[in-house]
Design an enzyme around this catalytic site. Structure first.
Site: not given
Length: 295
Positions: A112, A109, A231, A132, A178
């Site tokens: 957030g 996370a 990313c 996390d 992520d």
């Protein structure tokens, strides 16, 4: 120089225009928090602060302000009506397909950003857990959740010997990973990052990503979905990471993007995965894969 062959493998003859786009300054993207108001409300509030914001083309909650403008001191941000979030990141959150009746985990996370978007999509209902390994990052997430009016979210600090995930194995409808990555998709926003990135970083990140995926997979119930995102623009962190996971975890299968896509805008990418670039989509570079547990 070491990263050039990796980028060439990703883009082929499109490498030069893709990298030229990564040199352009990034716009300021905002996500409207529907728990606080509509996109029209946010546009009006920002205009009252002297900021012209236009709808983003893909995210139905996105607003874009050209150039670098200060928004964090204004009322729209301070009251939680808007959050700073690249449109690509908003699309990754949408890919999770979270609804108000679900149990959802944001496994990496951080501060957030995507947790906030998931809470909004869940209409502040259901159960959302932000996990996390960093206590300071989770503390930052707490402040943001409070400002946004989010009340359906709990935090969990993941540490050595932690049995939280083991006790909750197979109990979540959606799990978002992520993953930590090279960040090559954010170079236009962080131009110094291309100078700091080392080949050793990629070598260290790949096994870490694989381990995180395997840990998160245990949380997904049969029929539930695991969403893997980075990313990064590199195949090694994206498609190759998913291929290796599926080889290790035969109880998962890919949900093609055109089946996982739920937004009004047309599916932005060909192929089974979300694969965004600054040149083709005007977003940061993002990758997203939806994996459903079948057994």
């Amino acid at each position: 120089d070491w990263v050039l062959p990796h980028l060439l493998a990703r883009f082929g003859d499109r490498l030069r225009p893709e990298m030229d786009a990564a040199l352009e300054p990034a716009p300021l993207d905002l996500r409207v928090n529907l728990l606080r108001g509509t996109r029209e409300d946010a546009q009006a509030a920002l205009l009252a602060e002297g900021l012209e914001a236009n709808p983003t083309p893909l995210s139905p909650w996105g607003l874009r302000i050209e150039g670098r403008r200060a928004v964090t001191s204004g009322a729209a941000f301070q009251t939680g009506l808007v959050e700073i979030q690249d449109e690509g990141s908003q699309l990754v959150a949408a890919l999770v397909g979270a609804t108000p009746d679900m149990r959802v985990v944001d496994w990496c996370a951080g501060a957030g950003g995507k947790t906030l978007a998931l809470a909004m999509l869940m209409q502040n209902r259901g159960q959302l857990v932000a996990c996390d390994v960093s206590a300071p990052r989770l503390e930052g997430a707490t402040r943001r959740l409070r400002r946004a009016g989010v009340s359906n979210t709990e935090r969990h600090l993941v540490g050595p010997g932690d049995k939280w995930a083991k006790r909750r194995a197979g109990s979540f409808d959606r799990v978002l990973v992520d993953a930590p990555c090279t960040g090559t998709g954010t170079w236009r926003r962080n131009p110094d990052a291309r100078l700091r990135l080392r080949e050793l970083d990629l070598d260290e990140l790949r096994p870490k990503q694989a381990g995180i995926l395997d840990d998160a997979a245990r949380l997904v119930r049969v029929g539930g979905r695991l969403v893997y995102a980075t990313c990064s623009l590199l195949l090694e962190e994206n498609e190759a990471q998913v291929d290796a996971f599926l080889a290790r975890q035969p109880g998962f299968q890919v949900v093609p993007l055109d089946q996982a896509w739920t937004l009004p805008a047309a599916v932005p990418c060909a192929g089974p995965y979300l694969s965004l670039t600054p040149l083709r989509h005007g977003t940061d570079g993002f990758f997203g894969a939806v994996l459903e547990r079948t057994a």
